[in-house]
Design an enzyme around this catalytic site. Structure first.
Site, mmCIF file in Angstrom:
data_model
loop_
_atom_site.group_PDB
_atom_site.id
_atom_site.type_symbol
_atom_site.label_atom_id
_atom_site.label_comp_id
_atom_site.label_asym_id
_atom_site.label_seq_id
_atom_site.Cartn_x
_atom_site.Cartn_y
_atom_site.Cartn_z
ATOM 1 N N ASP A 1 -10.159 5.861 -1.665
ATOM 2 C CA ASP A 1 -8.981 6.396 -2.346
ATOM 3 C C ASP A 1 -9.460 7.099 -3.618
ATOM 4 O O ASP A 1 -10.671 7.227 -3.844
ATOM 5 C CB ASP A 1 -7.958 5.288 -2.645
ATOM 6 C CG ASP A 1 -8.412 4.380 -3.777
ATOM 7 O OD1 ASP A 1 -9.621 4.399 -4.111
ATOM 8 O OD2 ASP A 1 -7.566 3.669 -4.346
ATOM 9 N N GLU B 1 0.826 -1.209 0.000
ATOM 10 C CA GLU B 1 0.000 0.000 0.000
ATOM 11 C C GLU B 1 0.863 1.264 0.000
ATOM 12 O O GLU B 1 0.576 2.225 -0.705
ATOM 13 C CB GLU B 1 -0.948 0.008 1.206
ATOM 14 C CG GLU B 1 -2.112 -0.956 1.072
ATOM 15 C CD GLU B 1 -3.004 -0.652 -0.118
ATOM 16 O OE1 GLU B 1 -3.089 0.521 -0.526
ATOM 17 O OE2 GLU B 1 -3.599 -1.596 -0.664
ATOM 18 N N TYR C 1 -6.987 5.987 4.836
ATOM 19 C CA TYR C 1 -7.127 5.066 3.702
ATOM 20 C C TYR C 1 -6.301 3.794 3.921
ATOM 21 O O TYR C 1 -6.800 2.675 3.807
ATOM 22 C CB TYR C 1 -6.715 5.738 2.371
ATOM 23 C CG TYR C 1 -6.371 4.690 1.361
ATOM 24 C CD1 TYR C 1 -7.390 3.963 0.750
ATOM 25 C CD2 TYR C 1 -5.046 4.325 1.109
ATOM 26 C CE1 TYR C 1 -7.106 2.920 -0.106
ATOM 27 C CE2 TYR C 1 -4.740 3.285 0.264
ATOM 28 C CZ TYR C 1 -5.769 2.582 -0.347
ATOM 29 O OH TYR C 1 -5.476 1.533 -1.157
#
Ligand code: SF4
Length: 334
Positions: free
Chosen positions: A135, A33, A117
């Site tokens: 996102d 991520e 997020y």
């Protein structure tokens, strides 16, 4: 069928097979991520594989030097994220997590560099905690599906979209739902020319019905860009040069570079610039001149923080993309 079921059905048939989707290890998901915030999937894949191989677990990453982490990150930009990555790994090893990478949203949110997020993504993908991710892809899909004119970069907009994403979440399969929604934005409901003709949600899409697809999502303000003039100097003596590590409070903290001045302050203005590189950052446009100053003898007294280094060892230092581009041009001199 509900929107979430349609998305999950679509995801099952269209998903890309990516290495970080084959694991539920929160550490590896976190790594992917953070890297993917920087780059497209194709380029991110190389970085992810490099990091996962060199640092297969959080203990290995925490034990590395910051220099090594920055060097491996080189080329991705936004180096504060690499430093945060390293700091968070140390936090996990030394803090209340006692070496166990967390999977709960609340614990993840306390890690350096992990925003709402990222915390939602890790918590839902690794442990199916029912938290909605929002996102860029999700903003776009929701803005179109529900034809929402609220700017996504306003405080009100962020709240509105977060609430809507939470409403849509499938509480039975939050991880799958979130991944499906994001992948749908990346592949089907793309920023330019979305594939509305083959879209399984076209019958429910309000922007399609209202012919506003091209106007969604709405963004309030463009970011102001500051222009900066930097003057870099290659002080060259035989196969050596002088460099320093950037301090805090400005871009590229911890990365290495040539001596530099800014604005009207130019050392050796009589020497014409060998070349100029324009470098665009999110909030700054850097216009950088590079001068070559060939020395007959080494500099005796160095300003603090500077070191003399051979060209060969210089290549091992972590540098920003701009400096690596200058290195390529300077390499003919060594
Ligand atoms: S119909 Fe088009 S705009 Fe609407 S969700 Fe599908 S791809 Fe996106």
């Amino acid at each position: 069928m509900e929107i979430s079921q349609i998305l999950q059905f679509w995801y099952d048939r269209n998903r890309r097979d990516l290495p970080w989707r084959r694991t539920r290890d929160p550490y590896l998901i976190w790594l992917s991520e953070i890297i993917l915030q920087q780059t497209r999937v194709a380029q991110g894949m190389d970085y992810y594989l490099k990091f996962a191989e060199r640092f297969p677990n959080v203990a290995a990453l925490a034990a590395a030097s910051e220099d090594e982490v920055l060097k491996l990150w080189q080329g991705l930009g936004y180096y504060s994220r690499a430093r945060n990555l390293h700091t968070a790994a140390i936090q996990v090893m030394e803090g209340e997590c006692r070496g166990q990478f967390p999977t709960r949203y609340s614990a993840l949110s306390r890690l350096k560099g992990v925003g709402p997020y990222t915390a939602a993504a890790i918590a839902s993908f690794s442990a199916d905690e029912p938290v909605a991710v929002v996102d860029g892809n999700v903003y776009r899909v929701l803005a179109r599906l529900f034809d929402i004119p609220t700017p996504i970069d306003s405080t009100g907009g962020q709240k509105e979209f977060q609430a809507l994403a939470t409403q849509l979440l499938d509480p039975q399969h939050p991880g799958l739902h979130n991944q499906a929604l994001m992948e749908f934005g990346a592949l089907q409901c793309t920023p330019l020319s979305p594939h509305c003709d083959t879209c399984p949600l076209s019958g429910k899409c309000l922007a399609l019905a209202n012919r506003t697809v091209g106007e969604r999502p709405v963004k309030a303000g463009k970011v102001k860009v500051r222009e900066r003039r930097l003057h870099y100097y290659l002080f060259k003596y035989k196969d050596t040069l002088w460099v320093h590590q950037r301090g805090s409070g400005d871009i590229w903290q911890g990365l290495w570079e040539f001596p530099v001045t800014e604005g009207d302050e130019i050392l050796h203005p009589e020497v014409p610039a060998a070349f100029t590189i324009r470098h665009q950052l999110t909030h700054q446009l850097l216009i950088c001149d590079f001068r070559i100053i060939s020395l007959q003898e080494p500099i005796r007294t160095l300003p603090s923080g500077y070191i003399q280094i051979t060209w060969q060892n210089w290549q091992k230092k972590a540098v920003a993309k701009l400096i690596s581009e200058a290195n390529r041009k300077f390499s003919v001199l060594f």
